[in-house]
Write a protein that holds these residues in place. Structure first.
Motif, PDB file in Angstrom:
ATOM      1  N   VAL A  36     -52.562  74.368  41.967  1.00 56.73           N
ATOM      2  CA  VAL A  36     -53.550  73.972  40.968  1.00 56.73           C
ATOM      3  C   VAL A  36     -52.890  73.782  39.603  1.00 56.73           C
ATOM      4  O   VAL A  36     -53.214  72.837  38.863  1.00 56.73           O
ATOM      5  N   MET A  37     -51.934  74.655  39.255  1.00 58.02           N
ATOM      6  CA  MET A  37     -51.238  74.535  37.977  1.00 58.02           C
ATOM      7  C   MET A  37     -50.469  73.221  37.892  1.00 58.02           C
ATOM      8  O   MET A  37     -50.407  72.587  36.833  1.00 58.02           O
ATOM      9  N   GLU A  38     -49.884  72.791  39.005  1.00 55.03           N
ATOM     10  CA  GLU A  38     -49.169  71.509  39.031  1.00 55.03           C
ATOM     11  C   GLU A  38     -50.106  70.356  38.704  1.00 55.03           C
ATOM     12  O   GLU A  38     -49.754  69.438  37.954  1.00 55.03           O
ATOM     13  N   VAL A  39     -51.311  70.388  39.257  1.00 55.54           N
ATOM     14  CA  VAL A  39     -52.281  69.313  39.025  1.00 55.54           C
ATOM     15  C   VAL A  39     -52.822  69.369  37.599  1.00 55.54           C
ATOM     16  O   VAL A  39     -52.910  68.350  36.898  1.00 55.54           O
ATOM     17  N   VAL A  40     -53.168  70.571  37.149  1.00 50.56           N
ATOM     18  CA  VAL A  40     -53.762  70.714  35.821  1.00 50.56           C
ATOM     19  C   VAL A  40     -52.764  70.357  34.722  1.00 50.56           C
ATOM     20  O   VAL A  40     -53.142  69.787  33.694  1.00 50.56           O
ATOM     21  N   SER A  41     -51.480  70.664  34.923  1.00 57.01           N
ATOM     22  CA  SER A  41     -50.480  70.401  33.893  1.00 57.01           C
ATOM     23  C   SER A  41     -50.430  68.925  33.522  1.00 57.01           C
ATOM     24  O   SER A  41     -50.383  68.570  32.336  1.00 57.01           O
ATOM     25  N   SER A  42     -50.455  68.057  34.523  1.00 57.40           N
ATOM     26  CA  SER A  42     -50.431  66.615  34.245  1.00 57.40           C
ATOM     27  C   SER A  42     -51.688  66.183  33.502  1.00 57.40           C
ATOM     28  O   SER A  42     -51.638  65.397  32.555  1.00 57.40           O
ATOM     29  N   ALA A  43     -52.836  66.719  33.913  1.00 53.85           N
ATOM     30  CA  ALA A  43     -54.092  66.345  33.268  1.00 53.85           C
ATOM     31  C   ALA A  43     -54.153  66.833  31.833  1.00 53.85           C
ATOM     32  O   ALA A  43     -54.574  66.110  30.922  1.00 53.85           O
ATOM     33  N   VAL A  44     -53.721  68.076  31.587  1.00 54.48           N
ATOM     34  CA  VAL A  44     -53.756  68.641  30.237  1.00 54.48           C
ATOM     35  C   VAL A  44     -52.816  67.875  29.317  1.00 54.48           C
ATOM     36  O   VAL A  44     -53.150  67.593  28.159  1.00 54.48           O
ATOM     37  N   ARG A  45     -51.658  67.519  29.824  1.00 52.16           N
ATOM     38  CA  ARG A  45     -50.690  66.778  29.007  1.00 52.16           C
ATOM     39  C   ARG A  45     -51.295  65.454  28.523  1.00 52.16           C
ATOM     40  O   ARG A  45     -51.214  65.109  27.347  1.00 52.16           O
ATOM     41  N   ALA A  46     -51.915  64.719  29.428  1.00 47.11           N
ATOM     42  CA  ALA A  46     -52.494  63.437  29.049  1.00 47.11           C
ATOM     43  C   ALA A  46     -53.686  63.609  28.122  1.00 47.11           C
ATOM     44  O   ALA A  46     -53.851  62.878  27.146  1.00 47.11           O
ATOM     45  N   ALA A  47     -54.536  64.593  28.394  1.00 43.71           N
ATOM     46  CA  ALA A  47     -55.754  64.772  27.606  1.00 43.71           C
ATOM     47  C   ALA A  47     -55.467  65.297  26.202  1.00 43.71           C
ATOM     48  O   ALA A  47     -56.048  64.843  25.220  1.00 43.71           O
ATOM     49  N   MET A  48     -54.545  66.255  26.091  1.00 51.38           N
ATOM     50  CA  MET A  48     -54.253  66.853  24.786  1.00 51.38           C
ATOM     51  C   MET A  48     -53.554  65.867  23.868  1.00 51.38           C
ATOM     52  O   MET A  48     -53.786  65.851  22.664  1.00 51.38           O
ATOM     53  N   LEU A  49     -52.675  65.035  24.431  1.00 52.82           N
ATOM     54  CA  LEU A  49     -51.921  64.113  23.593  1.00 52.82           C
ATOM     55  C   LEU A  49     -52.650  62.798  23.378  1.00 52.82           C
ATOM     56  O   LEU A  49     -52.214  61.955  22.606  1.00 52.82           O
ATOM     57  N   GLY A  50     -53.761  62.590  24.111  1.00 49.57           N
ATOM     58  CA  GLY A  50     -54.484  61.349  23.963  1.00 49.57           C
ATOM     59  C   GLY A  50     -53.701  60.146  24.434  1.00 49.57           C
ATOM     60  O   GLY A  50     -53.820  59.057  23.875  1.00 49.57           O
ATOM     61  N   ILE A  51     -52.867  60.300  25.460  1.00 51.43           N
ATOM     62  CA  ILE A  51     -52.054  59.195  25.968  1.00 51.43           C
ATOM     63  C   ILE A  51     -52.591  58.763  27.312  1.00 51.43           C
ATOM     64  O   ILE A  51     -53.291  59.511  28.000  1.00 51.43           O
ATOM     65  N   GLN A  52     -52.263  57.547  27.670  1.00 52.33           N
ATOM     66  CA  GLN A  52     -52.681  57.038  28.967  1.00 52.33           C
ATOM     67  C   GLN A  52     -51.846  57.701  30.048  1.00 52.33           C
ATOM     68  O   GLN A  52     -50.622  57.751  29.948  1.00 52.33           O
TER      69      GLN A  52
END
Length: 587
Positions: free
Chosen positions: A276-292
């Motif tokens: 779950v941490m592997e999946v969430v890490s990618s999502a958090v990175r994109a959402a927090m930085l506002g990048i595609q």
């Protein structure tokens, strides 16, 4: 034109025909460019061949026999027969232990991230105030990376007793080595234009860094911190064996008390958390930085499905923000800004919650300094205690053999799996997606859990540790190789395809040669990681010097702990030096 002139021209024309004399073809060969191979490059190739031979010898000495392991599967069947149904703790206790484990992991990673910023600033060649500072920062990074986190945990448990603080400090200090190195590499690769412009405008060093450097490296830094957080989650399991609270400690208690049903329940929970941490890490990175989300991980792919923008919506936002000069001077509260604000405050809430659930006794950080001199005296001078020097050196050699053999097996499997997981190599999307999913699942299994299962099947010894490291390494090395193959230049691949080359010929003639340098660097990184991991797996009976490290710590023979740490440090420094040399030679 005279007869002599025509004769001379005819002679020159004949010399250029395919039927000319051998001397003429020799002249063409002499004019052809020849690539000169430097002696240093030859030495590097010979070193790689020597390491390959040493890995094969190590693998042979360990004596891994797949046929015997299959025959030993009956041991696993009897074991799981005795275990029966896997059991789990009470939901309330499980929720608290999960939150506590995540809390100390997040706190440790953030501690390392904060300390790594000034260390990386000093270590980067384009920001360091001097070569002396740069050498000191680089050595500090190598030192913290070389000392296993379990050794830091042993020391901090002695200082602070049991609790979350020893785990936070152990994970944080050990993580400085990797994070500061990645931070420094990112700083060295920035565009110097913005920083030089700020300097020309009279800006201070601090302004150069915050306005000229930090915005460029922030995406890379966030990705590095999230990746290290995943690693620290798996590392927290082994720390439970030396007194760090959380799921790892409860799992160790269950196995030590022969409650295998509950122990396997904790192992399942840890595995699910890691995935779950592997999946969430990618999502958090994109959402927090506002990048595609353009990454190739499972989380990025899921997020792309959730963030499909309706046609014309982005155009409407641009028109709204540009409707008046006042709106252009103010940062609008559009969807992107609101989303980033929500994620920012959510991240702050997670950090605060992590600190609160760890119940850190801040007063201990003030009173601890009085204990350090007496504790340091117990660790110095280093000695082998009641063990003979030959015994300890043989154990260290066994650890190195496990690391080399595991890396060799990992490399063979990772080349196949990583290639099929690369977009430009896989025959279709189904194969690529399946390989990527396999890498995520394998990467989510902590090596210590693999080692425990394999010990049940094959018994104590180096065989279980080697296979556990080999399987666990495929998740990391396979992903690194897949990403490296996808990042090669497409020109050579397209040229071979246009010439009629098959998929295998394109792979062998264009993809692999371009990714060879990255493959060498990733392989040395795996050797580095496996040396430390082999030490840790020895704690649970998988062979090597880790067995003596655990005995020395439990018996309060701290001079022996120091001697073992120094052997590990020297070995890692040698591997680090070889890796730096190889990257420079094959650049």
């Amino acid at each position: 034109m005279s007869t002599a002139t025509r004769t001379s021209a005819s002679s020159r024309a004949d010399s250029r025909t395919p039927s000319g004399s051998p001397a003429n073809t020799g002249g063409v060969a002499e004019r052809a460019p020849r690539r000169r191979v430097s002696p240093e490059r030859i030495a590097a190739i010979l070193t790689l061949l020597a390491l390959l031979a040493a890995s094969i010898v190590a693998l042979n000495s360990i004596g891994i026999d797949p046929a015997k392991m299959v025959q030993s599967w009956s041991n696993a069947e009897r074991f799981f027969g005795r275990v029966g149904t896997i059991s789990f703790p009470e939901p309330g206790d499980l929720l608290y232990l999960t939150a506590l484990t995540l809390g100390l992991v997040i706190c440790g990673t953030l501690l390392a991230a904060v300390i790594s910023v000034p260390v990386a600033y000093l270590a980067a060649s384009n920001t360091t105030p001097g070569n002396g500072w740069r050498a000191f920062a680089r050595f500090l990074g190598v030192l913290t990376r070389a000392i296993p986190d379990v050794v830091f945990a042993m020391v901090f448990v002695l200082i602070f007793s049991l609790g979350a603080l020893p785990g936070i400090l152990a994970l944080g200090i050990h993580s400085i080595g990797m994070i500061s190195k990645m931070f420094a590499d990112a700083i060295e690769q920035i565009d110097e234009g913005p920083r030089l412009a700020i300097r020309a405008g009279g800006g201070s060093k601090f302004q150069e860094f915050t306005a000229g450097v930090l915005p460029q490296v922030m995406p890379s830094w966030v990705a590095t911190v999230l990746h290290r957080n995943d690693i620290n989650l798996r590392a927290s399991v082994i720390l439970g064996y030396v007194g760090v609270v959380g799921l790892g400690m409860q799992m160790s208690f269950a196995f030590k008390s022969l409650d295998y049903s509950l122990g396997l329940g904790y192992a399942v929970v840890i595995f699910v958390l890691c995935v779950v941490m592997e999946v969430v890490s990618s999502a958090v990175r994109a959402a927090m930085l506002g990048i595609q989300p353009t990454g190739r991980g499972l989380g990025d792919r899921m997020l792309r499905q959730l963030r499909r923008v309706r046609p014309g919506s982005a155009r409407l936002d641009v028109q709204a923000t540009a409707s008046s000069p006042d709106a252009m001077l103010r940062r609008p509260w559009n969807g992107t800004r609101m989303r980033n604000t929500v994620w920012g405050w959510s991240a702050a809430a997670v950090v605060v919650g992590s600190i609160l659930i760890c119940d850190i006794q801040w007063g201990d950080l003030i009173t601890v300094w009085a204990k350090i001199p007496a504790l340091a005296a117990q660790f110095w001078p280093p000695s082998f205690g009641s063990y003979e020097a030959s015994t300890m050196f043989d154990a260290m050699g066994e650890t190195i053999a496990i690391a080399l053999a595991a890396t060799f097996l990992t490399l063979i499997v990772s080349i196949v799996v990583g290639s099929l997981a690369a977009r430009n190599v896989a025959p279709n999307r189904g194969v690529r997606g399946g390989m990527r999913l396999l890498l995520v699942v394998v990467r989510g299994i902590p090596e210590i859990i693999l080692a425990i299962v394999l010990i049940v099947i094959s018994g104590l010894g180096t065989q279980a540790g080697t296979v556990a490291l080999a399987i666990g390494g495929v998740g990391l090395l396979g992903k690194l190789l897949a990403d490296s193959f996808e990042e090669v230049k497409t020109g050579p691949e397209r040229a071979l395809t246009a010439a009629g080359a098959s998929r295998l010929q394109v792979y062998a003639g264009a993809t692999v040669p371009q990714g060879l340098r990255a493959m060498i660097g990733h392989t040395f990184y795996m050797i580095d990681c496996n040396i430390r991991s082999a030490t840790l797996l020895g704690i649970v009976g998988a062979g090597g010097v880790g067995y003596y490290l655990l005995n020395a710590s439990q018996g309060s023979h701290y001079g022996v702990v120091t001697a073992i740490v120094l052997m590990i440090l020297v070995t890692v420094l040698v591997v680090e030096g070889l890796a730096i040399w190889m990257r420079r030679v094959f650049r």
